[in-house]
Design an enzyme around this catalytic site. Structure first.
Site, PDB file in Angstrom:
ATOM      1  CG  ASP A  99      -1.674  -1.122   1.558  1.00 16.87           C
ATOM      2  OD1 ASP A  99      -1.630  -2.072   0.770  1.00 16.87           O
ATOM      3  OD2 ASP A  99      -2.329  -1.134   2.605  1.00 16.87           O
ATOM      4  CD  GLU A 130      -7.016  -5.172   3.880  1.00 17.34           C
ATOM      5  OE1 GLU A 130      -6.413  -5.881   4.697  1.00 17.34           O
ATOM      6  OE2 GLU A 130      -6.738  -5.166   2.663  1.00 17.34           O
TER       7      GLU A 130
HETATM    8  C1  FRU Z   1      -3.966  -3.580   2.622  1.00 20.18           C
HETATM    9  C2  FRU Z   1      -3.325  -4.023   3.925  1.00 20.18           C
HETATM   10  C3  FRU Z   1      -3.705  -3.079   5.043  1.00 20.18           C
HETATM   11  C4  FRU Z   1      -2.578  -3.282   6.008  1.00 20.18           C
HETATM   12  C5  FRU Z   1      -1.398  -3.503   5.116  1.00 20.18           C
HETATM   13  C6  FRU Z   1      -0.392  -4.457   5.641  1.00 20.18           C
HETATM   14  O1  FRU Z   1      -3.311  -4.042   1.485  1.00 20.18           O
HETATM   15  O2  FRU Z   1      -3.717  -5.355   4.207  1.00 20.18           O
HETATM   16  O3  FRU Z   1      -4.966  -3.310   5.585  1.00 20.18           O
HETATM   17  O4  FRU Z   1      -2.396  -2.176   6.852  1.00 20.18           O
HETATM   18  O5  FRU Z   1      -1.906  -3.976   3.876  1.00 20.18           O
HETATM   19  O6  FRU Z   1       0.765  -4.482   4.860  1.00 20.18           O
END
Ligand code: FRU
Length: 489
Positions: A22, A201
């Site tokens: 992300d 998320e």
């Molecule tokens: C989304 C996610 C978020 C989390 C991160 C962990 O892709 O799963 O929810 O904070 O990636 O790397």
């Protein structure tokens, strides 16, 4: 790092080496766009998360900086946001302005095999170069939720306080704060709304004016949903349009309606920049150009993971309601080399107007007028064995990407797919804008009203371009092709 690797994106952000997911903490401050990202500095697969960091003055050229946030005694560093604390509400900056990051920390609960997610903050007095974790961390926890993450914070002018939106499994929780340190629960949204095909998320919430209206403003809530292994789409991003009163977000749509940000397979966890300049009436967004379904398996070398092109988001009123529109920011056009132009060409089956044109990096703008063809479009990154099709099927009004022969597809059974989305012609015409990089295509149809983002991993030498029609003819009213130079050139 080897930026000339045949699959290394040339105008999409990638980490110098190792794993990226992300985008995090996007904020503009003192002439720099900051981009942090979920990063595992020791491996090309997901693992203990850090915040990688890069800055750009123009959204096109990025400078890699040292890792901004390392795991500490509160856990690893998951996704989150950053803001400019202009009036030193936090008291971290001796009355001046500075940057505050708000992020999730994940750790094992002592004496158990369960993990927990709590929110922390850190501040920087030197334009994001170094960060100090707040001594009072974590600043927000709720042990009822095992998924409790990805805080996105913004200043709400009407209520004169900070608002946080946070993903809590099947809903978004909202909080408010005067100082970024103490958070009060405000409301929650979504347990009964939109798509729940995966865990919620990376939410975002912001207001935008409706284009062409007199002062009408709407709030947009973005929510990414994780990979439901039973569905071919994998992880993807939805959005809601509604109202926000400082406490509560209200969806304008029926609970079961779902609006997708992107109809391709590779745009996830996108959120917007804080404090971006010169963007009256728009927000700047960037997403992770990947899909949890196969993210750990994509066939790249010393790096794994890339961002989408940054996108300018606006709201447009259409016959079926208000919708998000995504456009490529003008800055990207700096990469254009001398272009080619066509007008009023009749495309007939079996011919290729673009014979002799080749490229791995290019932008295409095309306007077709429907005629007797049942299908038409472009074949990209072609060779004897490879092609990626961006096509339009007139019988059922579907825009599609077919990457079943796009190159390396065998790393996951569902990567080599053809997927499509409804696109009604506008006055008999279909408008497409395509941005092609070494391992991706981004399609902006209908002036940004419909977007499809897909990765592809063509074999070396697959650089042909074709325009085609099947079952009849189609008018190509206009076409521009701009070869693009690499951002590393
Ligand atoms: C989304 C996610 C978020 C989390 C991160 C962990 O892709 O799963 O929810 O904070 O990636 O790397």
């Amino acid at each position: 790092p080897i930026y000339d690797n045949p699959l290394r994106p040339q105008f999409h952000f990638t980490p110098a080496a190792n794993w990226l997911n992300d985008p995090n903490g996007m904020v503009y401050f003192e002439g720099e766009y900051h981009l942090f990202y979920q990063h595992h500095p020791e491996s090309t697969v997901w693992g203990p998360m850090h915040w990688g960091h890069a800055v750009s003055k123009d959204l096109v050229h990025w400078e890699h900086l040292p890792i901004a946030l390392y795991p500490d005694h509160n856990g690893t560093i998951f996704s989150g946001s950053a803001v400019v604390d202009w009036n030193d509400s936090s008291g971290f900056f001796d009355g001046k302005a500075g940057l505050v990051a708000i992020y999730t920390q994940t750790e094992m609960i002592p004496d158990s095999n369960l993990s927990r997610q709590r929110q922390s903050i850190a501040y920087s007095k030197d334009n994001g170069r170094t960060w100090t974790a707040y001594s009072g961390n974590p600043v927000l926890s709720d042990e009822r939720f095992s998924d409790f993450r990805d805080p996105k914070v913004f200043w709400h002018q009407d209520s004169k306080r900070w608002i946080m939106v946070l993903a809590a499994g099947d809903r978004v929780c909202l909080y408010h704060s005067p100082n970024l340190k103490e958070w009060t629960f405000a409301s929650e949204f979504g347990a009964e709304e939109g798509s729940h095909a995966g865990v919620w998320e990376c939410p975002d919430l912001f207001a935008l004016p409706v284009e062409g209206s007199t002062g009408k403003e709407k709030w947009v809530m973005i929510v990414s949903i994780g990979d439901d292994e039973t569905l071919p789409e994998g992880s993807r991003t939805q959005y809601f349009i509604g109202e926000f009163d400082g406490i509560k977000f209200t969806n304008d749509h029926t609970p079961e309606s779902v609006l997708w940000m992107d109809h391709g397979r590779d745009n996830y966890a996108g959120v917007t920049w804080s404090d971006a300049p010169e963007l009256t009436g728009a927000r700047l967004c960037i997403g992770w150009m990947n899909n949890w379904k196969y993210a750990n398996l994509i066939p790249t070398a010393e790096w794994r993971g890339a961002m989408t092109i940054p996108r300018k988001l606006t709201l447009r009123e259409r016959a079926d309601g208000i919708r998000l529109v995504q456009e490529v920011p003008d800055e990207m056009r700096k990469l254009r080399l001398d272009g080619f132009d066509w007008r009023d060409e009749l495309i007939v089956p079996g011919s290729n107007l673009l014979v002799g044109h080749k490229g791995e990096l290019f932008e295409i703008s095309a306007e077709f007028e429907l005629d007797t063809a049942s299908e038409f479009g472009f074949k990209l990154r072609t060779s004897d064995e490879n092609e990626t099709i961006v096509g339009y099927n007139t019988a059922d009004s579907q825009l599609f990407i077919d990457r079943t022969k796009s190159g390396i597809i065998d790393f996951h059974t569902q990567f080599g797919c053809r997927h499509s989305s409804q696109l009604e012609p506008d006055d008999g015409r279909i408008k497409l804008q395509l941005w092609v990089d070494r391992s991706s295509v981004e399609v902006f149809a209908d002036n940004g009203g419909l977007v499809m983002t897909d990765q592809l991993f063509p074999l070396e030498g697959s650089d042909g371009i074709e325009i085609y029609a099947l079952g009849g003819v189609v008018w190509l009213r206009s076409l521009q092709i701009y070869p693009l130079k690499s951002a590393y050139a």
